[in-house]
Every structure is written in C-alpha cells, then in structure tokens.
Design a protein around this motif. Structure first.
Motif, short mmCIF file in Angstrom:
data_model
loop_
_atom_site.label_atom_id
_atom_site.label_comp_id
_atom_site.label_asym_id
_atom_site.label_seq_id
_atom_site.Cartn_x
_atom_site.Cartn_y
_atom_site.Cartn_z
N VAL A 1 0.87 -1.17 0.00
CA VAL A 1 0.00 0.00 0.00
C VAL A 1 0.91 1.22 0.00
N VAL A 2 0.47 2.32 -0.61
CA VAL A 2 1.30 3.52 -0.72
C VAL A 2 1.53 4.12 0.66
N PHE A 3 2.73 4.51 0.93
CA PHE A 3 3.20 5.21 2.12
C PHE A 3 3.33 4.33 3.36
N VAL A 4 2.24 3.78 3.87
CA VAL A 4 2.29 3.05 5.14
C VAL A 4 1.43 1.79 5.07
N ASN A 5 1.44 1.00 6.14
CA ASN A 5 0.65 -0.23 6.21
C ASN A 5 -0.84 0.06 6.32
N SER A 6 -1.62 -1.01 6.22
CA SER A 6 -3.07 -0.87 6.29
C SER A 6 -3.54 -0.40 7.66
N TRP A 7 -2.91 -0.89 8.72
CA TRP A 7 -3.35 -0.49 10.06
C TRP A 7 -3.04 0.98 10.33
N LEU A 8 -1.95 1.50 9.74
CA LEU A 8 -1.63 2.91 9.94
C LEU A 8 -2.56 3.81 9.12
N TRP A 9 -2.94 3.36 7.92
CA TRP A 9 -3.95 4.09 7.16
C TRP A 9 -5.26 4.12 7.94
N SER A 10 -5.61 2.99 8.52
CA SER A 10 -6.83 2.89 9.31
C SER A 10 -6.80 3.84 10.51
N LEU B 1 -11.78 13.32 5.43
CA LEU B 1 -10.77 13.93 4.56
C LEU B 1 -9.57 13.00 4.34
N VAL B 2 -9.16 12.30 5.36
CA VAL B 2 -8.06 11.34 5.21
C VAL B 2 -8.52 10.15 4.39
N ALA B 3 -9.77 9.72 4.57
CA ALA B 3 -10.32 8.64 3.74
C ALA B 3 -10.35 9.07 2.27
N LEU B 4 -10.68 10.33 2.02
CA LEU B 4 -10.65 10.85 0.66
C LEU B 4 -9.23 10.84 0.10
N ALA B 5 -8.26 11.23 0.91
CA ALA B 5 -6.86 11.18 0.48
C ALA B 5 -6.45 9.74 0.17
N TYR B 6 -6.86 8.80 0.99
CA TYR B 6 -6.56 7.38 0.74
C TYR B 6 -7.15 6.95 -0.60
N TRP B 7 -8.40 7.33 -0.85
CA TRP B 7 -9.04 6.95 -2.10
C TRP B 7 -8.33 7.57 -3.30
#
Length: 87
Positions: free
Chosen positions: A53-62, A71-77
């Motif tokens: 995943v780009v930048f960091v792991n899934s748990w850190l994105w979560s 807004l962070v969810a939008l950035a993830y998308w």
C-alpha cells in the motif's frame, strides 16, 4: 398567555441539552469508525493483490482515518483508487 416549565427541574433541562450536544459527536465517531474499518479492509485487500500500500501499512492508514476522518479517507481513495493513482 404565560408559559412556565414547572414540570421540569433544571437538572432535567440540562441533561436534555447535553444529550442533544453529544449526538453529533457520537454520529461523527461512528462515521470515523466505519470509514476506518472500510479503509483497513480495502488496504489489506490491496496489500494481498499488489503486495504493498502507498506510504504506510493498512493499520496505519486505518488509524489515520480514525483520527482524521473523511478527509483522510478521501486522500486514501485519491492515492489508491482514483484515475490519478493509475498514472
């Protein structure tokens, strides 16, 4: 015509007011939790399919979505699923 709230004591009125103040916060917390869980599941799926995943792991994105919200969810998308991510 004179309206009096003799049936309510000040504690009841205060409790009622506090309840209505907390409802938007509870709703926002539920939205943050739902988006965080969705991002976690999607990021895990992407890790299995693409290997990373780009930048960091899934748990850190979560965790970032849990704190930052929509807004962070939008950035993830945008980073992972938009047409910009495909170029």
């Amino acid at each position: 015509m004179d309206f009096h709230f003799n049936n309510f004591n000040p504690d009841q009125v205060m409790t009622f007011g506090l309840m209505w103040n907390f409802l938007p916060m509870i709703a926002a917390l539920l939205v943050h939790l739902a988006f965080s869980a969705a991002v976690f599941n999607d990021a895990n799926r992407l890790q299995k399919e693409r290997g990373a995943v780009v930048f960091v792991n899934s748990w850190l994105w979560s965790l970032a979505v849990l704190v930052g919200g929509v807004l962070v969810a939008l950035a993830y998308w945008v980073i992972h699923h938009s047409n910009l991510a495909r170029h």
